[in-house]
Motif scaffolding. Structure first.
Motif, short mmCIF file in Angstrom:
data_model
loop_
_atom_site.label_atom_id
_atom_site.label_comp_id
_atom_site.label_asym_id
_atom_site.label_seq_id
_atom_site.Cartn_x
_atom_site.Cartn_y
_atom_site.Cartn_z
N GLN A 247 0.68 -1.33 -0.05
CA GLN A 247 0.05 0.02 -0.10
C GLN A 247 0.94 1.23 0.01
O GLN A 247 0.85 2.20 -0.63
CB GLN A 247 -0.79 -0.08 1.19
CG GLN A 247 -1.85 1.08 1.38
CD GLN A 247 -2.94 1.06 0.46
OE1 GLN A 247 -3.59 -0.15 0.21
NE2 GLN A 247 -3.54 2.16 -0.41
N ALA A 248 1.87 1.10 0.86
CA ALA A 248 2.82 2.38 0.96
C ALA A 248 3.29 2.74 -0.46
O ALA A 248 3.66 3.86 -0.76
CB ALA A 248 3.91 2.20 1.94
N ASN A 249 3.78 1.84 -1.25
CA ASN A 249 4.37 1.87 -2.39
C ASN A 249 3.41 2.01 -3.87
O ASN A 249 3.83 2.04 -4.86
CB ASN A 249 5.32 0.83 -2.65
CG ASN A 249 6.49 1.16 -1.82
OD1 ASN A 249 7.08 2.17 -1.55
ND2 ASN A 249 7.27 -0.09 -1.44
N GLY A 250 2.18 1.74 -3.42
CA GLY A 250 1.01 1.92 -4.26
C GLY A 250 1.22 0.72 -5.43
O GLY A 250 0.85 1.21 -6.58
N CYS A 251 1.37 -0.45 -5.10
CA CYS A 251 1.41 -1.49 -5.98
C CYS A 251 0.39 -2.34 -6.12
O CYS A 251 -0.18 -3.03 -5.16
CB CYS A 251 2.70 -2.33 -5.35
SG CYS A 251 3.05 -3.82 -6.80
N HIS A 252 -0.48 -2.23 -7.34
CA HIS A 252 -1.72 -2.89 -7.29
C HIS A 252 -1.75 -4.28 -7.55
O HIS A 252 -2.39 -4.85 -6.75
CB HIS A 252 -2.49 -1.94 -8.72
CG HIS A 252 -2.79 -0.65 -8.31
ND1 HIS A 252 -4.05 -0.36 -7.42
CD2 HIS A 252 -2.38 0.44 -8.86
CE1 HIS A 252 -4.26 0.91 -7.94
NE2 HIS A 252 -3.00 1.51 -8.40
N LEU B 52 -1.07 -5.79 -3.81
CA LEU B 52 -2.16 -5.54 -3.08
C LEU B 52 -2.99 -6.81 -3.71
O LEU B 52 -3.69 -7.42 -2.54
CB LEU B 52 -2.91 -4.32 -2.96
CG LEU B 52 -1.91 -3.22 -2.47
CD1 LEU B 52 -2.65 -1.89 -2.70
CD2 LEU B 52 -1.88 -3.38 -0.98
N ILE C 5 9.69 -4.94 -1.29
CA ILE C 5 10.08 -3.73 -2.06
C ILE C 5 10.55 -4.22 -3.49
O ILE C 5 10.11 -3.62 -4.54
CB ILE C 5 11.18 -2.83 -1.55
CG1 ILE C 5 10.55 -1.84 -0.56
CG2 ILE C 5 12.18 -2.20 -2.51
CD1 ILE C 5 11.85 -0.80 0.16
N TYR D 27 8.66 -2.70 -6.69
CA TYR D 27 9.45 -2.00 -7.75
C TYR D 27 9.69 -2.78 -8.74
O TYR D 27 9.23 -2.15 -10.06
CB TYR D 27 10.97 -1.74 -7.32
CG TYR D 27 11.17 -0.70 -6.16
CD1 TYR D 27 9.90 -0.14 -5.47
CD2 TYR D 27 12.48 -0.25 -5.93
CE1 TYR D 27 10.05 0.61 -4.51
CE2 TYR D 27 12.51 0.43 -4.71
CZ TYR D 27 11.59 1.08 -4.10
OH TYR D 27 11.69 1.88 -2.99
N HIS E 19 6.03 -2.67 -10.78
CA HIS E 19 6.01 -1.35 -11.27
C HIS E 19 6.55 -1.28 -12.68
O HIS E 19 6.14 -0.86 -13.59
CB HIS E 19 6.24 -0.17 -10.50
CG HIS E 19 5.22 -0.11 -9.42
ND1 HIS E 19 5.75 0.39 -7.93
CD2 HIS E 19 3.92 -0.36 -9.26
CE1 HIS E 19 4.88 0.55 -7.05
NE2 HIS E 19 3.87 -0.04 -7.86
N LEU F 52 -10.24 0.52 -0.66
CA LEU F 52 -10.36 1.05 1.03
C LEU F 52 -11.58 1.88 0.90
O LEU F 52 -12.05 2.25 0.02
CB LEU F 52 -9.02 1.72 1.40
CG LEU F 52 -7.95 0.95 1.58
CD1 LEU F 52 -6.65 1.54 2.24
CD2 LEU F 52 -8.20 -0.11 2.53
N ALA G 283 -7.94 5.97 1.91
CA ALA G 283 -6.88 5.56 1.13
C ALA G 283 -5.51 6.40 1.14
O ALA G 283 -4.47 5.93 1.54
CB ALA G 283 -7.34 5.07 -0.16
N THR H 277 -1.38 6.56 2.84
CA THR H 277 -0.46 6.82 1.71
C THR H 277 0.52 7.90 1.86
O THR H 277 -0.25 9.13 1.82
CB THR H 277 -1.27 6.57 0.26
OG1 THR H 277 -2.18 5.48 0.04
CG2 THR H 277 -0.25 6.57 -0.78
#
Lengths: 195, 194
Positions: free
Chosen positions: A73-78, A81, A157, A161, A164, A178, A184, A188
């Motif tokens: 979530q912190a890195n916004g990786c769909h 998640l 990570i 990464y 992405h 969320l 959300a 973040t």
């Protein structure tokens, strides 16, 4: 759309094939992240070795999924998640626990300390404050657990990464939203909740 | 002051003891960072396994180390920059190679492109633009090699984050500071997931 080709298990060189077969026997499927990583057998081997060794640490499978959800979530990786919502469910996390993890919290005090420290490590690139560490220790995390939090952050990570860069196509059910944008956003770092 | 314990190899119990002996055999010494990792044998083992696997990376050990040096500068890990600079010559890096890694600027076009890409990955947490991906491909990097650059960054972040958390005491000469192009961004920046 995927930006690096996904490697079909039946078409790859021997080293990559051995690795993908191992993934299949463990998960019952070969997720797209592993297929895309198989472009480099060395990197895939590195990822699987890292993950495999950490699974022998002191954290339970659900707790490792909670870390994965918080970091993803912190890195916004769909992709991450989606994958960890599915695996989290498989290892016994409830829908609420999955959401809490993504918000960077947990009800159980020790899990909460682990998840919070993981988020701090991501946000501060490891330069956490003395008070962050004192809070973790008060919740019963010893040096071994703190060390494992950091290593699990590194593992996640890697996936974040990588997915992405590769634009890995999601092959798990999409993660639940969320509750609202503000929530959300609050989970973040760097997000403007008024946007 | 160091914030996590360093495990003493003399008094370590198994399996940490054996893992630390493996480090001794590989490096001739047991750096403090390995003693910190040994707080959790699973962590030390995971690090050694990941590093060993990357030894077979197609990008080669020189670029692998340059990417780790670059990542360590971005993540402000003095311990990491110092130890990587100290061991780099044994991996075939010249003083210029080390400097290129640390500053992210190389006269070699291909290396320069890889380091630029690596900085972009760190800065955007992997959310590089299509153009940045095209640039690194145009410099001759295959999909497999691009995956390996990402893996090298992550291996760098692993030690950077751990040594930053532990505030690991230097047991090697501190690397002289250099001017770096980029600003620390590994864990900051806007992103949003709904």
């Amino acid at each position: 759309m995927s930006r690096t080709p996904a490697i079909a298990p039946e078409s790859v060189v021997r080293k990559a094939k051995v690795l993908l077969d191992a993934v299949k026997s463990k998960l019952g499927m070969v997720p797209n992240i592993a297929r895309a990583m198989a472009n480099s057998p060395a990197a895939l081997d590195g990822y699987l070795s890292l993950s495999g060794a950490l699974s022998q640490g002191e954290f339970s499978p659900p707790l490792r999924e909670q870390i994965a959800l918080a970091v993803g979530q912190a890195n916004g990786c769909h992709y991450c998640l989606a994958a960890h919502s599915a695996v989290g469910k498989m290892v016994g996390l409830t829908a609420e626990q999955i959401k809490d993890s993504r918000r960077g919290t947990a009800v159980d005090p020790r899990s909460d300390a682990v998840v919070r420290l993981a988020r701090r490590v991501v946000d501060q690139r490891g330069l956490v404050t003395d008070s962050d560490l004192a809070i973790a220790r008060q919740a019963g995390l010893h040096d071994s657990a703190i060390t494992e939090v950091v290593a699990n952050v590194a593992l996640n990570i890697f996936a974040n990464y990588f997915n992405h860069v590769a634009g890995t196509d999601i092959d798990f059910p999409k993660a639940e939203p969320l509750d609202d944008h503000r929530e959300a956003c609050e989970a973040t770092p760097g997000c403007d909740s008024n946007r | 002051m160091q914030r996590l314990n360093s495990v003493n190899p003399e008094t370590a119990t198994e399996p940490a003891k054996e893992l630390l002996q493996t480090v001794q055999q590989a490096f001739g010494v047991i750096p403090n960072t390995a003693r910190v990792m040994a707080n959790s044998p699973a962590v030390l083992e995971s690090f050694l396994a990941f590093s060993t696997a990357m030894g077979k990376a197609r990008i080669g050990s020189k670029l692998h180390n340059q990417v780790k040096l670059n990542t360590s500068e971005t993540n402000a890990c003095d311990y990491c920059t110092s130890i990587l600079s100290a061991i780099a010559p044994s991996a075939g890096l010249s003083a210029d190679d080390i400097l290129a890694g640390r500053t992210g600027q190389s006269e070699d076009h291909r290396t320069n492109a890889a380091l630029k890409f690596s900085e972009a990955v760190l800065e955007s947490r992997g959310k590089v633009t299509g153009e940045q991906l095209v640039d690194v491909r145009n410099a001759g990097f295959s999909d497999g090699e691009i995956v390996e650059i990402v893996a090298s960054i992550v291996l760098g972040c692993f030690t950077n984050f751990l040594n930053n958390v532990a505030n690991t005491e230097l047991d090697i000469p501190r690397a002289k500071p250099v001017e770096v192009r980029s600003t620390p961004t590994c864990g900051t920046g806007a992103c949003s997931v709904h």
